[in-house]
Design an enzyme around this catalytic site. Structure first.
Site, PDB file in Angstrom:
ATOM      1  N   TYR A 195       3.203   1.318  42.722  1.00 50.36           N
ATOM      2  CA  TYR A 195       4.416   0.548  42.383  1.00 50.36           C
ATOM      3  C   TYR A 195       5.577   0.952  43.304  1.00 50.36           C
ATOM      4  O   TYR A 195       6.286   0.100  43.848  1.00 50.36           O
ATOM      5  CB  TYR A 195       4.755   0.759  40.905  1.00 50.36           C
ATOM      6  CG  TYR A 195       6.079   0.158  40.508  1.00 50.36           C
ATOM      7  CD1 TYR A 195       6.205  -1.221  40.308  1.00 50.36           C
ATOM      8  CD2 TYR A 195       7.216   0.948  40.353  1.00 50.36           C
ATOM      9  CE1 TYR A 195       7.430  -1.779  39.975  1.00 50.36           C
ATOM     10  CE2 TYR A 195       8.436   0.401  40.016  1.00 50.36           C
ATOM     11  CZ  TYR A 195       8.547  -0.961  39.831  1.00 50.36           C
ATOM     12  OH  TYR A 195       9.762  -1.519  39.506  1.00 50.36           O
ATOM     13  N   VAL A 248      16.779  -4.921  44.074  1.00 46.86           N
ATOM     14  CA  VAL A 248      17.979  -4.085  44.197  1.00 46.86           C
ATOM     15  C   VAL A 248      18.277  -3.671  45.635  1.00 46.86           C
ATOM     16  O   VAL A 248      19.321  -3.087  45.901  1.00 46.86           O
ATOM     17  CB  VAL A 248      17.938  -2.823  43.286  1.00 46.86           C
ATOM     18  CG1 VAL A 248      18.035  -3.191  41.826  1.00 46.86           C
ATOM     19  CG2 VAL A 248      16.720  -1.966  43.565  1.00 46.86           C
ATOM     20  N   SER A 260      12.170  -5.309  43.993  1.00 47.30           N
ATOM     21  CA  SER A 260      11.506  -6.118  42.953  1.00 47.30           C
ATOM     22  C   SER A 260      10.968  -7.454  43.457  1.00 47.30           C
ATOM     23  O   SER A 260      10.211  -8.104  42.724  1.00 47.30           O
ATOM     24  CB  SER A 260      12.470  -6.382  41.800  1.00 47.30           C
ATOM     25  OG  SER A 260      12.606  -5.228  41.018  1.00 47.30           O
ATOM     26  N   TYR A 274      16.389 -11.461  35.885  1.00 46.14           N
ATOM     27  CA  TYR A 274      16.623 -10.639  34.684  1.00 46.14           C
ATOM     28  C   TYR A 274      17.603 -11.311  33.725  1.00 46.14           C
ATOM     29  O   TYR A 274      17.526 -12.513  33.508  1.00 46.14           O
ATOM     30  CB  TYR A 274      17.079  -9.231  35.087  1.00 46.14           C
ATOM     31  CG  TYR A 274      16.205  -8.698  36.180  1.00 46.14           C
ATOM     32  CD1 TYR A 274      14.868  -8.428  35.920  1.00 46.14           C
ATOM     33  CD2 TYR A 274      16.674  -8.551  37.476  1.00 46.14           C
ATOM     34  CE1 TYR A 274      14.036  -7.989  36.919  1.00 46.14           C
ATOM     35  CE2 TYR A 274      15.833  -8.110  38.490  1.00 46.14           C
ATOM     36  CZ  TYR A 274      14.528  -7.834  38.198  1.00 46.14           C
ATOM     37  OH  TYR A 274      13.703  -7.416  39.179  1.00 46.14           O
TER      38      TYR A 274
HETATM   39  O1  DON Z   1      11.688   0.165  39.891  1.00 46.71           O
HETATM   40  C1  DON Z   1      12.825   0.021  40.316  1.00 46.71           C
HETATM   41  O2  DON Z   1      13.819   0.303  39.638  1.00 46.71           O
HETATM   42  C2  DON Z   1      13.010  -0.537  41.703  1.00 46.71           C
HETATM   43  N1  DON Z   1      11.929  -0.118  42.561  1.00 46.71           N
HETATM   44  C3  DON Z   1      13.025  -2.038  41.700  1.00 46.71           C
HETATM   45  C4  DON Z   1      14.090  -2.621  40.820  1.00 46.71           C
HETATM   46  C5  DON Z   1      14.592  -3.931  41.275  1.00 46.71           C
HETATM   47  O3  DON Z   1      14.562  -4.293  42.422  1.00 46.71           O
HETATM   48  C6  DON Z   1      15.257  -4.728  40.249  1.00 46.71           C
HETATM   49  N2  DON Z   1      15.888  -5.870  40.861  1.00 46.71           N
HETATM   50  N3  DON Z   1      16.919  -6.387  40.769  1.00 46.71           N
END
Ligand code: DON
Length: 303
Positions: free
Chosen positions: A188, A257, A63, A239
């Protein structure tokens, strides 16, 4: 200030927290990373770069890529993206679908997944290659031409990306996508699967500590836009833990993440930490502790 010494002390101080929490496994190919890894890097606004621990090990930025897609869209489009996405904290998990329907297809902010999908869609319209343009920005700003997508991570996310697919289709049903769902999602997933080291990511984020001025010395964002990206990072970058992050760290920050977090000290530096074990909101446990230590030791919180 002995920045190198400070980073080495912080890496030692957070060593007991390494591995606390759990590595994200909902994207299976992220699950193999060692939870004990930890690195930290600081890129000063005026040039020098420091690092300690595993600061030269590449990791999946996930993210954190959403900061760069937003910056690129604002650089082309100025403020028009705000007709399609709000800029308020969500108070719900990053992959929640609940609010999107209640808000009639307008995501709460560009850093939750739904909002980031809208930003990627706009970048795709503007450039024809959203993930490629983010990769280009990261290569240019970091000076590392080898930065690339980890295609195994992108494929793993695509295979298990049911929530993101659901979100993209819901957005499309409200008329809030300009491109076909499958193309938007492919871009994405690729942008999330970009692999960078702490060093690359700190240098690539440095323009946000330089009021929008790129590594090459030319304006990439206006000071006004840079201020706005930092403001959205502060309020929405971690978040439903954004309040806790402001309380402990006191800087604009964006997590992923993969365990990375970028934080910005306007006028001074960009900081990256990486520790793959995450707490319940999806933020690196050791990473937040290290940033807390950093602002405590340097006095560089914006508060
Ligand atoms: O779309 C997703 O769920 C992951 N590619 C990215 C989510 C993410 O990194 C949220 N961060 N804390």
């Amino acid at each position: 200030m002995d920045m190198q010494g400070i980073l080495e002390e912080i890496v030692d101080a957070v060593a007991p927290l390494r591995g606390q929490g759990s590595v994200a496994s909902y994207i299976p190919s992220l699950g193999g990373v060692s939870p004990e890894s930890f690195g930290m890097s600081v890129a000063m606004a005026d040039g020098p770069v420091y690092g300690a621990g595993d600061w030269r090990t590449p990791f999946s930025i996930q993210s954190i890529s959403k900061v760069f897609s937003l910056a690129l869209v604002m650089s082309y489009d100025y403020d028009s993206i705000w007709a399609r996405v709000f800029r308020e904290p969500s108070g719900t998990p990053f992959n929640s679908l609940l609010q999107l329907e209640a808000d009639h297809g307008i995501p709460r902010n560009p850093f939750i997944n739904a909002g980031a999908i809208v930003v990627t869609d706009r970048l795709l319209t503007l450039t024809g290659d959203a993930a490629g343009s983010i990769r280009g920005l990261l290569r240019r700003e970091s000076g590392n031409p080898a930065i690339d997508v980890d295609s195994a991570v992108a494929a793993s996310e695509a295979e298990h990306g049911h929530r993101n697919s659901a979100m993209a289709h819901l957005l499309a049903s409200y008329g809030n996508l300009e491109n076909p769902v499958e193309r938007v999602l492919a871009n994405y997933f690729d942008q999330c699967a970009l692999e960078l080291t702490c060093e690359d990511l700190a240098t690539a984020s440095r323009f946000l500590s330089r009021h929008g001025v790129s590594s090459g010395g030319t304006p990439f964002l206006t000071p006004h836009q840079s201020k706005r990206v930092n403001a959205v990072m502060l309020t929405c970058g971690t978040y439903d833990a954004a309040g806790e992050f402001a309380y402990r760290v006191g800087l604009p920050g964006k997590s992923g993440v993969g365990g990375g977090i970028v934080a910005i000290v306007p006028g001074r530096c960009a900081i990256t930490v990486w520790g793959p074990a995450l707490g319940p909101s999806g933020n690196s446990v050791a990473g937040i502790a290290a940033l807390d230590e950093f602002t405590t030791r340097t006095g560089w919180s914006i508060f």
